[in-house]
Design an enzyme around this catalytic site. Sequence first.
Site, short mmCIF file in Angstrom:
data_model
loop_
_atom_site.label_atom_id
_atom_site.label_comp_id
_atom_site.label_asym_id
_atom_site.label_seq_id
_atom_site.Cartn_x
_atom_site.Cartn_y
_atom_site.Cartn_z
N SER A 16 45.97 39.58 28.24
CA SER A 16 46.12 41.01 28.45
C SER A 16 46.37 41.28 29.93
O SER A 16 45.94 40.53 30.81
CB SER A 16 44.84 41.73 28.02
N TYR B 63 35.65 44.72 29.59
CA TYR B 63 36.80 44.11 28.92
C TYR B 63 37.60 43.28 29.91
O TYR B 63 37.97 42.13 29.62
CB TYR B 63 37.69 45.18 28.30
#
Length: 319
Positions: free
Chosen positions: A152, A165
């Site tokens: 990501s 995250y």
Amino acid sequence: MDRTVVLITGCSSGIGLHLALRLASDPSRRFKDPCLLPEPPVYATLRDLRAQGPLREAAQSRGCPPGSLEMLQLDVRDADSVAAARARVTEGRVDVLVCNAGRGLLGPLEVQEAGAVGSVLDVNVAGTVRTLQAFLPDMKRRRSGRVLVTGSMGGLMGLPFNAVYCASKFAIEGLCESLAVLLPPFGVHVSLIECGPVRTAFQEKLEGGPGGALDGADAETRDLFSRYQRHLERIFHEAAQDPEEVTEVFLAALRAPRPALRYFSTERFLPLVRMRLTDPSGRSYVAAMHRAVFAEEPAEESAADLGGPALGAPPAAPQ
């Protein structure tokens, strides 16, 4: 001669579901390593097999050949579950492992519950480690294998209100880069598929909901979070990718004779990645990201200068 065996974690929806279908239904089998035979079974794993309905229905509608797609229960939070799934692979080996299962967490750090923080780190980091520990030894022993991990942009740069995250995805970057340096003598290659915003149900499955317990945050932080949410809406409208588009990047990595460590589903955020590298102090990146995300009105400067409309986009959508 043996067939190529693929196992993917996190296939109940999103990227995992679309990738499993794409591999199982591809009549040309172009994704395979040139040295391996076609028509491989694809093992699509899910934490809860009761959620297999959408995948099964999509496989039928796509006309996946019989035996091309097998569904297994696998919960990356449980080492015994991972081992049990490995034991149910009838070929006795996995040639291509796709670590895709993941969780998101959005909101001010100070209001995140310990359970939600622990869950994200357990799935995204420890879960990936458990999966690799289960399948890497056999790949090393056979001196053959490929590992693809759903990365990501949140693993390449810090994003506001995504602290936990991003911490988990930064950890995955270090994990995979370390393995990529070590494993080539064993014939095993590791690749990260770095994703920007993707149109999936990932945002609907965030730990603690979208924003967590905002009532526990101060008024200024709540205001900044509101600005961030407006930013996200704009980003998704302008820049979010379809899962099918992202699966093509996975296929490119699988087809590569000499796979790279990183593949990018979009180049929109690469200017910011370069900014982090060219100014190690971090000042340039912090100022650019803060301005892009929290400005009252969208910045007028060139999108190319600040990474385009994907700036500060939410986590990629590993499911």
